[in-house]
Design a protein around this motif. Structure first.
Motif, short mmCIF file in Angstrom:
data_model
loop_
_atom_site.label_atom_id
_atom_site.label_comp_id
_atom_site.label_asym_id
_atom_site.label_seq_id
_atom_site.Cartn_x
_atom_site.Cartn_y
_atom_site.Cartn_z
N SER A 1 14.74 7.17 -5.32
CA SER A 1 15.91 6.75 -4.53
C SER A 1 17.07 6.34 -5.42
N GLY A 2 16.82 6.28 -6.73
CA GLY A 2 17.86 5.87 -7.66
C GLY A 2 18.63 7.07 -8.20
N GLU A 3 19.51 6.79 -9.15
CA GLU A 3 20.34 7.85 -9.73
C GLU A 3 19.58 8.56 -10.84
N GLY A 4 19.62 9.90 -10.84
CA GLY A 4 18.95 10.69 -11.86
C GLY A 4 17.46 10.42 -11.95
N PRO A 5 16.72 10.56 -10.86
CA PRO A 5 15.29 10.21 -10.87
C PRO A 5 14.51 11.13 -11.81
N PRO A 6 13.44 10.61 -12.43
CA PRO A 6 12.60 11.46 -13.28
C PRO A 6 11.89 12.52 -12.45
N VAL A 7 11.85 13.73 -12.96
CA VAL A 7 11.24 14.84 -12.23
C VAL A 7 9.77 14.55 -11.93
N ALA A 8 9.09 13.93 -12.89
CA ALA A 8 7.65 13.68 -12.72
C ALA A 8 7.36 12.70 -11.60
N ALA A 9 8.36 11.95 -11.14
CA ALA A 9 8.11 10.98 -10.06
C ALA A 9 7.66 11.67 -8.78
N TRP A 10 8.07 12.92 -8.55
CA TRP A 10 7.61 13.64 -7.35
C TRP A 10 6.11 13.86 -7.40
N VAL A 11 5.62 14.15 -8.59
CA VAL A 11 4.18 14.37 -8.75
C VAL A 11 3.43 13.05 -8.57
N GLY A 12 3.95 12.00 -9.18
CA GLY A 12 3.31 10.70 -9.01
C GLY A 12 3.27 10.26 -7.56
N LEU A 13 4.37 10.51 -6.84
CA LEU A 13 4.40 10.16 -5.42
C LEU A 13 3.36 10.96 -4.65
N GLY A 14 3.19 12.22 -5.00
CA GLY A 14 2.18 13.04 -4.34
C GLY A 14 0.79 12.48 -4.53
N ARG A 15 0.49 12.04 -5.73
CA ARG A 15 -0.84 11.45 -5.97
C ARG A 15 -0.99 10.12 -5.23
N ALA A 16 0.10 9.33 -5.17
CA ALA A 16 0.03 8.01 -4.54
C ALA A 16 -0.14 8.12 -3.02
N LEU A 17 0.36 9.20 -2.42
CA LEU A 17 0.28 9.35 -0.96
C LEU A 17 -1.07 9.86 -0.48
N ALA A 18 -1.90 10.34 -1.38
CA ALA A 18 -3.19 10.92 -0.98
C ALA A 18 -4.07 9.87 -0.31
N GLY A 19 -4.73 10.27 0.76
CA GLY A 19 -5.67 9.38 1.44
C GLY A 19 -5.04 8.44 2.43
N GLU A 20 -3.77 8.67 2.83
CA GLU A 20 -3.09 7.76 3.76
C GLU A 20 -2.90 8.37 5.14
N GLY A 21 -3.78 9.24 5.53
CA GLY A 21 -3.68 9.84 6.86
C GLY A 21 -3.24 11.28 6.79
N GLN A 22 -3.30 11.96 7.92
CA GLN A 22 -3.07 13.40 7.95
C GLN A 22 -1.68 13.79 7.49
N ARG B 1 -2.46 2.33 -5.70
CA ARG B 1 -1.67 3.42 -5.12
C ARG B 1 -0.52 2.91 -4.26
N ALA B 2 -0.72 1.79 -3.58
CA ALA B 2 0.39 1.25 -2.77
C ALA B 2 1.52 0.79 -3.68
N GLY B 3 1.19 0.08 -4.74
CA GLY B 3 2.22 -0.35 -5.68
C GLY B 3 2.88 0.83 -6.36
N ALA B 4 2.09 1.85 -6.70
CA ALA B 4 2.65 3.04 -7.34
C ALA B 4 3.58 3.78 -6.38
N ARG B 5 3.16 3.89 -5.10
CA ARG B 5 4.02 4.58 -4.13
C ARG B 5 5.38 3.92 -4.02
N ALA B 6 5.39 2.60 -3.91
CA ALA B 6 6.67 1.88 -3.81
C ALA B 6 7.51 2.08 -5.06
N ALA B 7 6.86 2.08 -6.23
CA ALA B 7 7.61 2.25 -7.48
C ALA B 7 8.17 3.66 -7.60
N PHE B 8 7.40 4.68 -7.20
CA PHE B 8 7.90 6.05 -7.26
C PHE B 8 9.03 6.26 -6.26
#
Length: 620
Positions: free
Chosen positions: A554-575, A542-549
């Motif tokens: 942060s790049g040009e024309g980001p994939p829409v699905a990256a927001w969902v992936g970031l949401g999954r990667a952030l789970a369990g990291e505090g309130q 999840r840490a590697g995935a968070r950095a990749a998402f």
């Protein structure tokens, strides 16, 4: 008979028995229910042929090479076959491509073209049906039939190949004392006796025999008939020896699984599964299959990944077949008025928003799929049990959520309400079934990922709420404004697909824990639509995935699905991070819209994690 003109106000109409209807509304329905539906479909097929007959004229077939197709001669031959060999007539009549052809021919007669062939070629297919029936019945005849790009199709029998100079033409089919010849302007084909073997210029219909003994089922592998595919016809696609062997072996094994795990469905298929049309192999875990209401009993399918998946596919498509037959007897939903906009819904098994009628089809099909995996997971081998548990948990959750979405909908008919309630009761009984924790969690994540991707692509927050949120972000407010939480607008986005990427990666993980999919970058390992970030997430990094998402967003024309992936990667990291995760999984369209608007207003994209945390502190 096809040409009969008698009618009576006292003619009976088809009606399902209470027992058959009771099984069908629970998503079941075996041999008895299928036989009743099949009888109704036969009457429907004859009515369509009657409508075609009444609209036909010999003028519809201009002479080609001095020969014209004769609809009267074709009808006459079919009537003769019906009298002398009724079993042959019924087989040709109820062949799924026959249903597709007559439906398309009627549409083309009414000016709604569905293929590039001239009308006379399409209508002339009646002569091809008659010739095939006549040859199989041992009748002597001579009949002109259409030639389509050098191919003469004799449905349920085979296909001849003739040398031609034009795409559309006419050939003469002659049957005399058991000899069948097909003659064109530039050549002739002598069909082997019995027509079941291939020969020079002749391809016979291929069959696979399922089971043995008195209850064996002989199923056509339909490669040849132009009307085997839908919604439009296609050229023949001959299977290679390896493909044919794979299909025959997997179908035989899948049938054995169905007899053991889905005996009621297998008995229904014994009567109502009438042909399978193989299509090209597709990406692993993204096989294709389909049915059409006009082609009752026909299934088109790409070569499956394994035998259990093929068994599940047959259950899935036969559910569509049964429901299509039921709908031909009585509708499940009230047609909307022409001026009313189409109401569209989220379907967990599709990329696109679906109307109510399509959603009901999906619910019915996946109820059958859920039922199959529920039983099969206990019979699956050691290497497949985990995958089967995942499939059961995933489709149980998706069917249950969708049933609750449409339950009580105002456009459901009485039968539609009865069906939804029956399926709801059935699915409710499965909710208590235990599933191992690991597979249950994987199914929950895959289901949440699909829904969130769908929202991110198809929903748009109110423009006023987004504008207000941009100003609040620029002011440094400590949370997003309430206006952003107003009901979003559905704006179907047809420029994308592959919402099932998370589930596909789970299937790879469970079936090949150390497989090549772990090194996927883009679709390099065959997982189309999966980025390196998605793979890291599927590997629990999840840490590697968070950095990749974050890098993607942060790049040009980001994939829409990256927001969902970031949401999954952030789970369990505090309130705070958990709140950010929840908003990205529940309302990713808000993050996408505000991110794009802030970047447009400031010429600088906001940090995606900070933006998600800020949105997570909102009041909506």
């Amino acid at each position: 008979m096809p040409g009969e003109r008698t009618a009576s106000a006292d003619l009976p109409f088809h009606q399902l028995s209470a027992m058959s209807l009771g099984t069908l509304v629970r998503g079941e329905g075996g041999g008895a229910a299928t036989v009743e539906i099949l009888a109704a479909e036969r009457s429907r097929r004859l009515l369509l042929l009657r409508a075609l007959d009444e609209g036909l004229s010999e003028d519809d077939s201009p002479p080609v090479y001095g020969t014209a197709l004769s609809h009267r001669d074709a009808w006459s031959l079919l009537e003769r076959v019906q009298r002398h060999a009724p079993e042959v007539f019924e087989d040709v009549l109820m062949s799924p491509p026959t249903g597709m052809w007559v439906s398309l021919a009627l549409r083309q007669m009414r000016g709604k073209s569905s293929e590039d062939a001239p009308l006379w070629v399409v209508l002339g297919h009646l002569s091809a049906l008659a010739a095939a029936a006549g040859a199989r019945a041992g009748q002597d005849f001579s009949l002109a039939v259409p030639v389509r790009r050098g191919l003469v199709s004799l449905p349920t029998l085979g296909c001849a190949v003739l040398p031609v100079r034009e795409p559309w033409g006419v050939a003469q089919v002659e049957s005399a004392q058991g000899e069948l010849t097909i003659s064109g302007e530039h050549g002739q084909v002598l069909v082997p006796r019995g027509a079941e073997a291939n020969g020079p210029g002749w391809h016979a219909v291929r069959h696979v025999v399922l089971e043995s003994g008195e209850r064996s089922k002989r199923l056509p592998l339909e490669e040849l008939d132009p009307y085997r595919t839908f919604p439009r016809p296609s050229e023949p696609r001959l299977l290679s020896a390896a493909e044919a062997g794979a299909w025959e072996g997997m179908l035989a094994d899948a049938w054995e699984i169905l007899l053991r795990d889905e005996p009621e469905s297998a008995e229904g298929m014994r009567h109502g599964l009438l042909s399978i049309a193989p299509t090209p192999t597709r990406e692993r875990f993204r096989s294709y299959s389909g049915t059409a209401g006009d082609a009752f009993g026909g299934v088109t399918a790409s070569c499956p990944d394994d035998v259990p998946q093929l068994a599940a596919t047959l259950v899935h498509e036969f559910q569509h077949t049964k429901l299509g037959g039921l709908i031909h007897l009585q509708p499940l939903s009230i047609a909307r008025a022409a001026q009313d906009p189409e109401e569209l819904f989220y379907a967990p098994w599709r990329d696109d928003p679906r109307p109510l009628s399509g959603l009901l089809q999906g619910i019915y099909a996946f109820t059958g799929v859920t039922r199959f995996w529920r039983v099969h997971r206990y019979a699956a081998g050691a290497g497949q049990a985990s995958s089967a548990h995942f499939e059961f948990a995933l489709w149980r959750a998706q069917v249950w959520a969708t049933l609750n979405l449409v339950r009580g909908h105002e456009r459901l008919t009485a039968l539609g309400q009865h069906l939804v309630e029956g399926l709801h009761d059935q699915c409710a009984q499965w909710l208590a079934d235990p599933v191992p924790d690991a597979e249950l969690e994987l199914a929950r994540e895959a289901a949440a990922d699909h829904r969130a991707r769908w929202r991110a692509h198809h929903l748009r927050p109110p423009a006023a709420g987004v504008e207000e949120a941009v100003k609040a972000w620029q002011r440094g407010d400590d949370h997003a404004p309430a206006g952003l939480a107003a009901e979003p607008e559905l704006v179907p986005d047809s420029r994308f697909g592959l919402l099932d990427t998370a589930a596909v990666l789970v299937r790879h993980r469970l079936s090949e824990p150390d497989g090549a999919w772990r090194q996927a970058a883009g679709d390099a390992a065959g997982v189309e639509g999966a980025t390196g970030a998605d793979v890291l997430l599927a590997c629990d990094d999840r840490a590697g995935a968070r950095a990749a998402f974050v890098a993607q967003l942060s790049g040009e024309g980001p994939p829409v699905a990256a927001w969902v992936g970031l949401g999954r990667a952030l789970a369990g990291e505090g309130q705070v991070r958990n709140a950010a995760s929840r908003v990205l999984l529940r309302f990713p369209e808000r993050a996408r819209a505000v991110h794009e608007a802030v970047e447009a207003a400031t010429d600088r994209a906001p940090d995606p994690v900070r933006l998600a945390e800020w949105l997570g502190q909102g009041r909506g």
